[in-house]
Design a protein around this motif. Sequence first.
Motif, PDB file in Angstrom:
ATOM      1  N   ILE A 400       4.043  -0.753  -1.553  1.00 15.48           N
ATOM      2  CA  ILE A 400       4.110  -2.224  -1.492  1.00 15.48           C
ATOM      3  C   ILE A 400       5.581  -2.612  -1.573  1.00 15.48           C
ATOM      4  O   ILE A 400       6.106  -2.875  -2.660  1.00 15.48           O
ATOM      5  CB  ILE A 400       3.336  -2.912  -2.646  1.00 15.48           C
ATOM      6  CG1 ILE A 400       1.922  -2.331  -2.814  1.00 15.48           C
ATOM      7  CG2 ILE A 400       3.249  -4.435  -2.396  1.00 15.48           C
ATOM      8  CD1 ILE A 400       1.117  -2.996  -3.932  1.00 15.48           C
ATOM      9  N   SER A 409       8.397  -5.427  -5.532  1.00 16.50           N
ATOM     10  CA  SER A 409       7.299  -6.343  -5.228  1.00 16.50           C
ATOM     11  C   SER A 409       6.630  -6.940  -6.464  1.00 16.50           C
ATOM     12  O   SER A 409       5.648  -7.651  -6.352  1.00 16.50           O
ATOM     13  CB  SER A 409       6.263  -5.643  -4.341  1.00 16.50           C
ATOM     14  OG  SER A 409       5.800  -4.463  -4.960  1.00 16.50           O
TER      15      SER A 409
ATOM     16  N   PHE B  72       2.879  -9.858  -2.227  1.00 14.87           N
ATOM     17  CA  PHE B  72       1.516  -9.323  -2.112  1.00 14.87           C
ATOM     18  C   PHE B  72       0.521 -10.338  -2.669  1.00 14.87           C
ATOM     19  O   PHE B  72       0.461 -10.554  -3.875  1.00 14.87           O
ATOM     20  CB  PHE B  72       1.405  -7.987  -2.858  1.00 14.87           C
ATOM     21  CG  PHE B  72       0.115  -7.270  -2.598  1.00 14.87           C
ATOM     22  CD1 PHE B  72      -0.065  -6.518  -1.444  1.00 14.87           C
ATOM     23  CD2 PHE B  72      -0.939  -7.364  -3.507  1.00 14.87           C
ATOM     24  CE1 PHE B  72      -1.264  -5.859  -1.202  1.00 14.87           C
ATOM     25  CE2 PHE B  72      -2.142  -6.710  -3.270  1.00 14.87           C
ATOM     26  CZ  PHE B  72      -2.304  -5.955  -2.114  1.00 14.87           C
TER      27      PHE B  72
END
Lengths: 426, 426
Positions: A400, A409, B72
């Motif tokens: 990610i 992230s 995300f």
Amino acid sequence: MTQLTDAKSGIVTEEMKFVADEEKIDVNYLRKLIEKGYVVIPKNINRKTKPVGIGDNLRTKVNVNLGTSPDFIDISCELKKVEISNKYGADAIMDLSTGGNLPEIRSQIMKNTNLPIGTVPIYEVGVDSKEKYGRVIDMDEDLIFNVIERQAQEGVDFMTLHCGITKQSVDTLNKDPRKMGVVSRGGAFLTAYIMYHNKENPLYRDFDYLLEILKEHDVTLSLGDGMRPGCLQDNTDRAQIQELITLGELVDRCREKGVQVMVEGPGHVPYNNIQANMQIQKTICKNAPFYVLGPIVTDLAPGYDHITAAIGGTLAAVSGANFLCYVTPAEHVRLMKEEEVKEGLIASKIAAQAADVAKGNPVAWNKERQMADARIKHDWERQFEIALDSDKPKKMREEIPSKDEKACSVCGDYCALLMVEELGKR
Amino acid sequence: MTQLTDAKSGIVTEEMKFVADEEKIDVNYLRKLIEKGYVVIPKNINRKTKPVGIGDNLRTKVNVNLGTSPDFIDISCELKKVEISNKYGADAIMDLSTGGNLPEIRSQIMKNTNLPIGTVPIYEVGVDSKEKYGRVIDMDEDLIFNVIERQAQEGVDFMTLHCGITKQSVDTLNKDPRKMGVVSRGGAFLTAYIMYHNKENPLYRDFDYLLEILKEHDVTLSLGDGMRPGCLQDNTDRAQIQELITLGELVDRCREKGVQVMVEGPGHVPYNNIQANMQIQKTICKNAPFYVLGPIVTDLAPGYDHITAAIGGTLAAVSGANFLCYVTPAEHVRLMKEEEVKEGLIASKIAAQAADVAKGNPVAWNKERQMADARIKHDWERQFEIALDSDKPKKMREEIPSKDEKACSVCGDYCALLMVEELGKR
């Protein structure tokens, strides 16, 4: 000659020089620690290995257990475990095999690592006895010493021998029975032997003979704690401490004879009793290096005992333990697989590093500084390089990614470091 | 009315009864602990949740952080994390979302659990400001209190607010700069705000107004430690302790006004300084419940910070911490995935259990006894039932079974327990 007899004679060996250099300490100081028996360098004269120092004033060391069992025999699998031990910085390996051709497995393991190798010879004795007589309990006294001598000739660097399982410690146990009895495998072999035959433990009775064999090859004796507790409730009871007193007496005899010796410890211990266990070992065994299995601080986490052991191991190492035997996630469940060797080893390395930091070890602190430097610079490659495991976090980060290559992230645009850094530029 | 004002008036609430029953302690004793501010029950009056007690003389509690990030955003993924938190025994959940529709995500999370929910409202303020003005730093003071009030109305049970980031603590930091600066995200928002605008932190300046909002809904204030260290070298420095003194003063004001309050703590702390950190918090904040993030005891283990945190968390909980914020293996690398929520939660539950055992908690010891009973009986199903995670060890055991159904594949025929048991039957 052993490292200990050399140290007593004022001789600085090549092994001492190597260890002093690794530990960034003065070699004459190290020699004195060895002379006193506070430090050992387990290195059989018959095998070329990396000398590793274990004991007070040195960095905490980590051991990997591996080996076959009657239920799972696959040499290639064990050799992969050896490879993992080499790669991720184990300080020693113990081959605890009990299934298949034991000398052949041991030989393969020794060929594939330059780390010190330890064994528990009574396992081979038990396996041979079972094959020959159908029962472990019928083990032949000569066989015990023959196996030890053969393994010493092969180059085994340290041996766990449960010399403190005696009529006396078994008697102490029987007078005040505990919940889980004897959970040490080697300890159980010898307890059963003593109780069944009503004979003294040959390793205790013929201790001087044992020392002759070990001395000839400079095998370090690791005095096993057969009476270690197998659940939290059994911790630090009379049987355990009775055995410890015997181990302390045997430490004196080893030192007199010039045999390097360390002492093994528990086991399953509530967190609040770990420090006491370490301190009492250091007084009773006169600062002999202490080698602990865990300790495990709760029994509720099968599948995660690498974590319960890392928690106990850190406190143990801060309180006096010098050598941590890793525990894998498979402990109390089944034989460990390769990937679990890695997990157990990293967990144990974390415990060792945390303890060394707590004790102010300069080598340990230097690594911490390097990591902080890499983090403040957002230098991710360097972070992975310094990490105890470089592969896992690198792979994770790629899974990610952040849009901002400096950030990660978790916070992305809202990275605290970058925000305050930006402010500083104004 | 809040649990605290009720306790002060001598009223025993339903929540107190529930908690006393869970903890197996007398409810009047619990009421007194709440009255003194030693225990909080974070439970917003606008939401039905399981009451959870946090503080001295209760079992150590564990919090799960989850939530989206700008990099995300996937609500279904966050809801799976909630499910894992419910299943594996989290005591609270914090929604730290900073990506997507924050109120919607929060609402979904609250619908899917009956655990207390915590937030860091300044995140939503920062995200809104960024959308509106392009920069976090331009956040609107009214917006801060509006977001807090809205979240309180929605039913958020506890809120982390960095009220101790003040001109004074920022000044202390600037006079003695540290390696990593400010690593708390909320702390960084407010530090940047103070430095950029040269204004006082509105949460500190208008603290009484803040308390009015919190009191109306019985939101527990979790005083954030924006000055927590971001690497081992920065631990326990002047900025951290300066902020702690302010937090202690604010604790007094909360208690006077009848607002439940706890205090957050570090962070990255060498093992040898953890006890001091816990003790100083307890004196300065007059035994307010202490909520710690980790602490992490080495920075060398990205990918394994659930373990570094479990090591620090155990010692913290033994030394005074009451509430452990879990850390996942993804910490310092990327946003955590579902399976890492489980790993982090179990590691933190291990730390809590180990600490409760060390403190002699009868509920914790009872579980240990049950596990030992199951082990001595070779009752594997029962062992899995009692385990913190039943699924993992069960699956593991099936992977390499033993020929002997009582034993496991570590020892097989050479099981110590079975050997000594056999002897006892003679």
